[in-house]
Scaffold this motif. Structure first.
Motif, PDB file in Angstrom:
ATOM      1  N   THR A 117       0.858  -1.176   0.000  1.00  0.00           N
ATOM      2  CA  THR A 117       0.000   0.000   0.000  1.00  0.00           C
ATOM      3  C   THR A 117       0.901   1.235   0.000  1.00  0.00           C
ATOM      4  O   THR A 117       2.115   1.139   0.188  1.00  0.00           O
ATOM      5  N   LEU A 118       0.313   2.400  -0.164  1.00  0.00           N
ATOM      6  CA  LEU A 118       1.100   3.632  -0.177  1.00  0.00           C
ATOM      7  C   LEU A 118       1.810   3.856   1.158  1.00  0.00           C
ATOM      8  O   LEU A 118       2.891   4.450   1.202  1.00  0.00           O
ATOM      9  N   ASP A 119       1.221   3.350   2.255  1.00  0.00           N
ATOM     10  CA  ASP A 119       1.879   3.488   3.551  1.00  0.00           C
ATOM     11  C   ASP A 119       2.688   2.239   3.927  1.00  0.00           C
ATOM     12  O   ASP A 119       3.030   2.038   5.093  1.00  0.00           O
ATOM     13  N   GLY A 120       3.003   1.422   2.928  1.00  0.00           N
ATOM     14  CA  GLY A 120       3.987   0.360   3.110  1.00  0.00           C
ATOM     15  C   GLY A 120       3.487  -0.966   3.624  1.00  0.00           C
ATOM     16  O   GLY A 120       4.281  -1.866   3.915  1.00  0.00           O
ATOM     17  N   VAL A 121       2.161  -1.155   3.740  1.00  0.00           N
ATOM     18  CA  VAL A 121       1.618  -2.414   4.254  1.00  0.00           C
ATOM     19  C   VAL A 121       1.645  -3.481   3.157  1.00  0.00           C
ATOM     20  O   VAL A 121       1.248  -3.230   2.018  1.00  0.00           O
ATOM     21  N   MET A 122       2.115  -4.679   3.526  1.00  0.00           N
ATOM     22  CA  MET A 122       2.165  -5.791   2.577  1.00  0.00           C
ATOM     23  C   MET A 122       1.225  -6.926   2.973  1.00  0.00           C
ATOM     24  O   MET A 122       1.083  -7.897   2.236  1.00  0.00           O
ATOM     25  N   GLN A 123       0.551  -6.804   4.101  1.00  0.00           N
ATOM     26  CA  GLN A 123      -0.245  -7.902   4.643  1.00  0.00           C
ATOM     27  C   GLN A 123      -1.504  -8.153   3.832  1.00  0.00           C
ATOM     28  O   GLN A 123      -2.257  -7.242   3.519  1.00  0.00           O
ATOM     29  N   ALA A 124      -1.739  -9.407   3.494  1.00  0.00           N
ATOM     30  CA  ALA A 124      -3.007  -9.901   2.929  1.00  0.00           C
ATOM     31  C   ALA A 124      -3.533  -9.087   1.754  1.00  0.00           C
ATOM     32  O   ALA A 124      -4.686  -8.660   1.763  1.00  0.00           O
ATOM     33  N   PRO A 125      -2.744  -8.884   0.697  1.00  0.00           N
ATOM     34  CA  PRO A 125      -3.285  -8.161  -0.451  1.00  0.00           C
ATOM     35  C   PRO A 125      -4.349  -8.949  -1.213  1.00  0.00           C
ATOM     36  O   PRO A 125      -5.222  -8.366  -1.847  1.00  0.00           O
ATOM     37  N   GLY A 126      -4.304 -10.286  -1.112  1.00  0.00           N
ATOM     38  CA  GLY A 126      -5.102 -11.110  -2.015  1.00  0.00           C
ATOM     39  C   GLY A 126      -6.512 -11.437  -1.593  1.00  0.00           C
ATOM     40  O   GLY A 126      -7.309 -11.869  -2.423  1.00  0.00           O
ATOM     41  N   GLY A 127      -6.853 -11.271  -0.315  1.00  0.00           N
ATOM     42  CA  GLY A 127      -8.205 -11.618   0.096  1.00  0.00           C
ATOM     43  C   GLY A 127      -8.418 -11.441   1.584  1.00  0.00           C
ATOM     44  O   GLY A 127      -7.461 -11.424   2.363  1.00  0.00           O
ATOM     45  N   PRO A 128      -9.670 -11.330   2.017  1.00  0.00           N
ATOM     46  CA  PRO A 128      -9.986 -11.079   3.428  1.00  0.00           C
ATOM     47  C   PRO A 128      -9.465 -12.150   4.376  1.00  0.00           C
ATOM     48  O   PRO A 128      -9.179 -11.868   5.534  1.00  0.00           O
ATOM     49  N   ASP A 129      -9.379 -13.396   3.910  1.00  0.00           N
ATOM     50  CA  ASP A 129      -8.975 -14.503   4.773  1.00  0.00           C
ATOM     51  C   ASP A 129      -7.514 -14.892   4.588  1.00  0.00           C
ATOM     52  O   ASP A 129      -7.068 -15.900   5.139  1.00  0.00           O
ATOM     53  N   GLU A 130      -6.775 -14.120   3.840  1.00  0.00           N
ATOM     54  CA  GLU A 130      -5.402 -14.501   3.524  1.00  0.00           C
ATOM     55  C   GLU A 130      -4.499 -14.467   4.752  1.00  0.00           C
ATOM     56  O   GLU A 130      -3.693 -15.377   4.963  1.00  0.00           O
ATOM     57  N   ASP A 131      -4.583 -13.425   5.558  1.00  0.00           N
ATOM     58  CA  ASP A 131      -3.744 -13.300   6.744  1.00  0.00           C
ATOM     59  C   ASP A 131      -4.396 -12.298   7.684  1.00  0.00           C
ATOM     60  O   ASP A 131      -4.245 -11.088   7.519  1.00  0.00           O
ATOM     61  N   ALA A 132      -5.114 -12.820   8.681  1.00  0.00           N
ATOM     62  CA  ALA A 132      -5.809 -11.952   9.642  1.00  0.00           C
ATOM     63  C   ALA A 132      -5.028 -11.829  10.945  1.00  0.00           C
ATOM     64  O   ALA A 132      -5.591 -11.418  11.964  1.00  0.00           O
ATOM     65  N   GLU A 133      -3.740 -12.136  10.912  1.00  0.00           N
ATOM     66  CA  GLU A 133      -2.926 -12.077  12.118  1.00  0.00           C
ATOM     67  C   GLU A 133      -2.980 -10.681  12.741  1.00  0.00           C
ATOM     68  O   GLU A 133      -3.043  -9.675  12.036  1.00  0.00           O
ATOM     69  N   SER A 134      -2.972 -10.647  14.061  1.00  0.00           N
ATOM     70  CA  SER A 134      -3.031  -9.402  14.845  1.00  0.00           C
ATOM     71  C   SER A 134      -4.317  -8.621  14.585  1.00  0.00           C
ATOM     72  O   SER A 134      -4.353  -7.402  14.704  1.00  0.00           O
ATOM     73  N   GLY A 135      -5.376  -9.337  14.202  1.00  0.00           N
ATOM     74  CA  GLY A 135      -6.669  -8.696  13.990  1.00  0.00           C
ATOM     75  C   GLY A 135      -6.771  -7.857  12.732  1.00  0.00           C
ATOM     76  O   GLY A 135      -7.639  -6.981  12.631  1.00  0.00           O
ATOM     77  N   PHE A 136      -5.914  -8.133  11.742  1.00  0.00           N
ATOM     78  CA  PHE A 136      -5.913  -7.343  10.507  1.00  0.00           C
ATOM     79  C   PHE A 136      -7.258  -7.473   9.794  1.00  0.00           C
ATOM     80  O   PHE A 136      -7.721  -8.586   9.520  1.00  0.00           O
ATOM     81  N   GLU A 137      -7.872  -6.343   9.477  1.00  0.00           N
ATOM     82  CA  GLU A 137      -9.232  -6.328   8.923  1.00  0.00           C
ATOM     83  C   GLU A 137      -9.289  -5.802   7.493  1.00  0.00           C
ATOM     84  O   GLU A 137     -10.379  -5.554   6.977  1.00  0.00           O
ATOM     85  N   HIS A 138      -8.137  -5.644   6.838  1.00  0.00           N
ATOM     86  CA  HIS A 138      -8.133  -5.012   5.529  1.00  0.00           C
ATOM     87  C   HIS A 138      -7.692  -5.953   4.407  1.00  0.00           C
ATOM     88  O   HIS A 138      -7.269  -5.498   3.345  1.00  0.00           O
ATOM     89  N   GLY A 139      -7.769  -7.262   4.660  1.00  0.00           N
ATOM     90  CA  GLY A 139      -7.355  -8.226   3.647  1.00  0.00           C
ATOM     91  C   GLY A 139      -8.124  -8.062   2.354  1.00  0.00           C
ATOM     92  O   GLY A 139      -9.333  -7.822   2.356  1.00  0.00           O
ATOM     93  N   GLY A 140      -7.420  -8.182   1.234  1.00  0.00           N
ATOM     94  CA  GLY A 140      -8.049  -8.019  -0.070  1.00  0.00           C
ATOM     95  C   GLY A 140      -7.993  -6.601  -0.595  1.00  0.00           C
ATOM     96  O   GLY A 140      -8.752  -6.228  -1.487  1.00  0.00           O
ATOM     97  N   TRP A 141      -7.048  -5.813  -0.085  1.00  0.00           N
ATOM     98  CA  TRP A 141      -6.980  -4.398  -0.464  1.00  0.00           C
ATOM     99  C   TRP A 141      -6.455  -4.173  -1.880  1.00  0.00           C
ATOM    100  O   TRP A 141      -6.660  -3.109  -2.458  1.00  0.00           O
TER     101      TRP A 141
END
Length: 201
Positions: free
Chosen positions: A11-35
Protein backbone atom coordinates in the motif's frame (compact mmCIF):
# COMPACT_ATOMS: atom_id res chain seq x y z
CA UNK A 1 26.07 -16.38 -7.94
CA UNK A 2 22.25 -16.41 -7.92
CA UNK A 3 20.32 -13.25 -7.10
CA UNK A 4 17.63 -12.98 -4.43
CA UNK A 5 14.80 -10.68 -5.55
CA UNK A 6 12.07 -9.50 -3.17
CA UNK A 7 8.76 -9.15 -5.06
CA UNK A 8 6.04 -7.50 -3.00
CA UNK A 9 2.72 -5.64 -3.30
CA UNK A 10 2.54 -2.61 -0.99
CA UNK A 11 0.00 0.00 0.00
CA UNK A 12 1.10 3.63 -0.18
CA UNK A 13 1.88 3.49 3.55
CA UNK A 14 3.99 0.36 3.11
CA UNK A 15 1.62 -2.41 4.25
CA UNK A 16 2.16 -5.79 2.58
CA UNK A 17 -0.24 -7.90 4.64
CA UNK A 18 -3.01 -9.90 2.93
CA UNK A 19 -3.28 -8.16 -0.45
CA UNK A 20 -5.10 -11.11 -2.01
CA UNK A 21 -8.21 -11.62 0.10
CA UNK A 22 -9.99 -11.08 3.43
CA UNK A 23 -8.98 -14.50 4.77
CA UNK A 24 -5.40 -14.50 3.52
CA UNK A 25 -3.74 -13.30 6.74
CA UNK A 26 -5.81 -11.95 9.64
CA UNK A 27 -2.93 -12.08 12.12
CA UNK A 28 -3.03 -9.40 14.84
CA UNK A 29 -6.67 -8.70 13.99
CA UNK A 30 -5.91 -7.34 10.51
CA UNK A 31 -9.23 -6.33 8.92
CA UNK A 32 -8.13 -5.01 5.53
CA UNK A 33 -7.35 -8.23 3.65
CA UNK A 34 -8.05 -8.02 -0.07
CA UNK A 35 -6.98 -4.40 -0.46
CA UNK A 36 -5.13 -4.92 -3.75
CA UNK A 37 -7.79 -5.96 -6.28
CA UNK A 38 -9.90 -2.76 -6.07
CA UNK A 39 -6.82 -0.67 -6.92
CA UNK A 40 -5.30 -3.08 -9.45
CA UNK A 41 -5.14 -2.69 -13.23
CA UNK A 42 -3.96 -4.63 -16.30
CA UNK A 43 -0.58 -2.89 -16.41
CA UNK A 44 0.23 -4.22 -12.95
CA UNK A 45 -0.42 -7.76 -14.19
CA UNK A 46 1.88 -7.24 -17.16
CA UNK A 47 4.62 -5.94 -14.88
CA UNK A 48 4.29 -8.87 -12.49
CA UNK A 49 4.43 -11.35 -15.37
CA UNK A 50 7.69 -9.72 -16.40
CA UNK A 51 9.11 -10.30 -12.91
CA UNK A 52 8.87 -14.04 -13.47
CA UNK A 53 10.22 -14.27 -17.01
CA UNK A 54 13.87 -14.54 -16.01
CA UNK A 55 13.42 -16.05 -12.55
CA UNK A 56 14.07 -19.71 -12.02
CA UNK A 57 12.64 -20.32 -8.56
CA UNK A 58 10.71 -18.89 -5.62
CA UNK A 59 11.78 -18.63 -2.00
CA UNK A 60 8.82 -18.72 0.37
CA UNK A 61 8.14 -18.51 4.07
CA UNK A 62 5.78 -21.01 5.65
CA UNK A 63 2.64 -18.83 5.61
CA UNK A 64 2.99 -17.82 1.96
CA UNK A 65 3.83 -21.41 1.03
CA UNK A 66 0.64 -22.64 2.72
CA UNK A 67 -1.47 -20.03 0.89
CA UNK A 68 0.08 -20.79 -2.50
CA UNK A 69 0.09 -24.58 -2.04
CA UNK A 70 -3.64 -24.55 -1.24
CA UNK A 71 -4.47 -22.47 -4.33
CA UNK A 72 -2.18 -22.96 -7.32
CA UNK A 73 -2.30 -26.78 -7.77
CA UNK A 74 -6.04 -26.54 -8.52
CA UNK A 75 -6.10 -23.05 -10.04
CA UNK A 76 -7.71 -22.37 -13.41
CA UNK A 77 -5.31 -23.70 -16.08
CA UNK A 78 -6.41 -20.82 -18.33
CA UNK A 79 -4.77 -18.42 -15.89
CA UNK A 80 -1.35 -17.66 -17.45
CA UNK A 81 0.28 -17.77 -14.00
CA UNK A 82 -0.96 -21.27 -13.11
CA UNK A 83 1.58 -23.30 -15.09
CA UNK A 84 4.38 -20.93 -14.15
CA UNK A 85 3.66 -21.04 -10.41
CA UNK A 86 3.29 -24.80 -10.36
CA UNK A 87 6.27 -25.41 -12.63
CA UNK A 88 8.84 -23.18 -10.90
CA UNK A 89 10.99 -24.66 -8.20
CA UNK A 90 9.98 -23.57 -4.70
CA UNK A 91 12.38 -23.34 -1.76
CA UNK A 92 10.55 -23.16 1.56
CA UNK A 93 11.97 -21.72 4.78
CA UNK A 94 10.10 -23.00 7.84
CA UNK A 95 10.81 -23.98 11.43
CA UNK A 96 7.56 -25.97 11.70
CA UNK A 97 7.01 -27.83 8.42
CA UNK A 98 8.52 -31.30 8.14
CA UNK A 99 7.61 -31.86 4.49
CA UNK A 100 6.34 -29.94 1.46
CA UNK A 101 4.00 -31.58 -1.03
CA UNK A 102 3.44 -28.92 -3.70
CA UNK A 103 5.22 -30.03 -6.84
CA UNK A 104 8.82 -28.89 -7.29
CA UNK A 105 9.12 -27.79 -3.65
CA UNK A 106 12.16 -28.24 -1.40
CA UNK A 107 12.21 -27.61 2.34
CA UNK A 108 15.38 -25.76 3.34
CA UNK A 109 17.34 -27.51 6.07
CA UNK A 110 19.11 -25.95 9.02
CA UNK A 111 19.57 -22.24 9.61
CA UNK A 112 17.63 -20.16 7.06
CA UNK A 113 20.36 -17.56 6.56
CA UNK A 114 23.01 -20.24 5.99
CA UNK A 115 20.68 -22.12 3.62
CA UNK A 116 19.95 -19.00 1.56
CA UNK A 117 23.65 -18.12 1.39
CA UNK A 118 24.26 -21.61 0.00
CA UNK A 119 21.45 -21.12 -2.53
CA UNK A 120 22.97 -17.82 -3.67
CA UNK A 121 26.32 -19.52 -4.17
CA UNK A 122 24.82 -22.35 -6.24
CA UNK A 123 24.40 -22.49 -10.01
CA UNK A 124 21.14 -21.26 -11.50
CA UNK A 125 19.00 -18.23 -12.21
CA UNK A 126 17.39 -15.56 -10.01
CA UNK A 127 15.14 -16.52 -7.09
CA UNK A 128 12.01 -14.49 -6.25
CA UNK A 129 10.97 -13.99 -2.63
CA UNK A 130 7.19 -13.60 -2.92
CA UNK A 131 5.22 -12.18 0.03
CA UNK A 132 6.85 -13.88 3.03
CA UNK A 133 7.36 -10.71 5.05
CA UNK A 134 9.17 -12.28 8.02
CA UNK A 135 11.53 -14.12 5.70
CA UNK A 136 12.17 -11.00 3.61
CA UNK A 137 13.09 -9.02 6.72
CA UNK A 138 15.50 -11.75 7.83
CA UNK A 139 17.15 -11.68 4.41
CA UNK A 140 17.37 -7.88 4.43
CA UNK A 141 18.97 -7.79 7.87
CA UNK A 142 21.62 -10.24 6.68
CA UNK A 143 22.44 -8.45 3.41
CA UNK A 144 21.05 -11.21 1.19
CA UNK A 145 18.66 -9.17 -1.00
CA UNK A 146 19.98 -8.18 -4.42
CA UNK A 147 16.89 -6.42 -5.78
CA UNK A 148 13.42 -5.18 -4.83
CA UNK A 149 10.51 -5.38 -7.28
CA UNK A 150 7.60 -3.49 -5.76
CA UNK A 151 4.12 -2.43 -6.76
CA UNK A 152 3.01 0.52 -4.60
CA UNK A 153 -0.75 0.90 -4.82
CA UNK A 154 -2.83 4.07 -4.27
CA UNK A 155 -4.46 3.09 -0.99
CA UNK A 156 -3.66 3.79 2.67
CA UNK A 157 -4.46 1.07 5.22
CA UNK A 158 -2.94 2.47 8.42
CA UNK A 159 -2.16 -0.86 10.13
CA UNK A 160 -0.61 -4.18 9.20
CA UNK A 161 2.71 -5.82 8.48
CA UNK A 162 5.15 -3.65 6.58
CA UNK A 163 8.02 -4.76 4.39
CA UNK A 164 10.26 -2.00 5.73
CA UNK A 165 9.27 -2.21 9.37
CA UNK A 166 10.85 -0.48 12.36
CA UNK A 167 14.41 -1.71 12.67
CA UNK A 168 15.04 -2.05 8.94
CA UNK A 169 18.70 -1.59 8.05
CA UNK A 170 19.29 1.88 6.53
CA UNK A 171 20.01 1.25 2.86
CA UNK A 172 20.50 3.44 -0.19
CA UNK A 173 18.64 2.21 -3.25
CA UNK A 174 19.54 2.57 -6.90
CA UNK A 175 16.42 2.78 -9.12
CA UNK A 176 16.56 0.34 -12.04
CA UNK A 177 13.14 1.22 -13.45
CA UNK A 178 10.16 3.16 -12.12
CA UNK A 179 6.84 3.71 -13.85
CA UNK A 180 3.25 4.55 -12.96
CA UNK A 181 0.27 2.62 -14.33
CA UNK A 182 -2.94 4.21 -15.55
CA UNK A 183 -4.54 3.29 -12.22
CA UNK A 184 -1.86 5.10 -10.24
CA UNK A 185 0.23 2.15 -9.07
CA UNK A 186 3.97 2.77 -8.96
CA UNK A 187 5.94 -0.18 -10.31
CA UNK A 188 9.49 0.14 -9.07
CA UNK A 189 12.62 -1.95 -9.33
CA UNK A 190 15.47 -1.00 -6.99
CA UNK A 191 18.86 -2.41 -6.06
CA UNK A 192 20.63 -1.91 -2.71
CA UNK A 193 23.51 0.53 -3.07
CA UNK A 194 25.30 0.68 0.26
CA UNK A 195 24.34 2.92 3.17
CA UNK A 196 22.44 6.20 2.75
CA UNK A 197 24.42 9.43 2.65
CA UNK A 198 23.31 12.49 4.60
CA UNK A 199 23.53 16.22 3.92
CA UNK A 200 21.72 19.46 4.64
CA UNK A 201 20.34 22.37 2.62
Amino acid sequence: MREIIVCTFLTLDGVMQAPGGPDEDAESGFEHGGWQKPVDDDEVGVAIAGWYQDSEAMLLGRKTYDIFASYWPTADPANPFTDRMNGMHKYVASRTLTSVDWQNSTLLEGDTVDAVRALKASDGGPINVVGSGDLAQTLMKNGLVDEYRLTIHPVIIGTGKRLFADGAIPTALEPVSVSTTKGGTVVGVYRPNGRPSYDSY
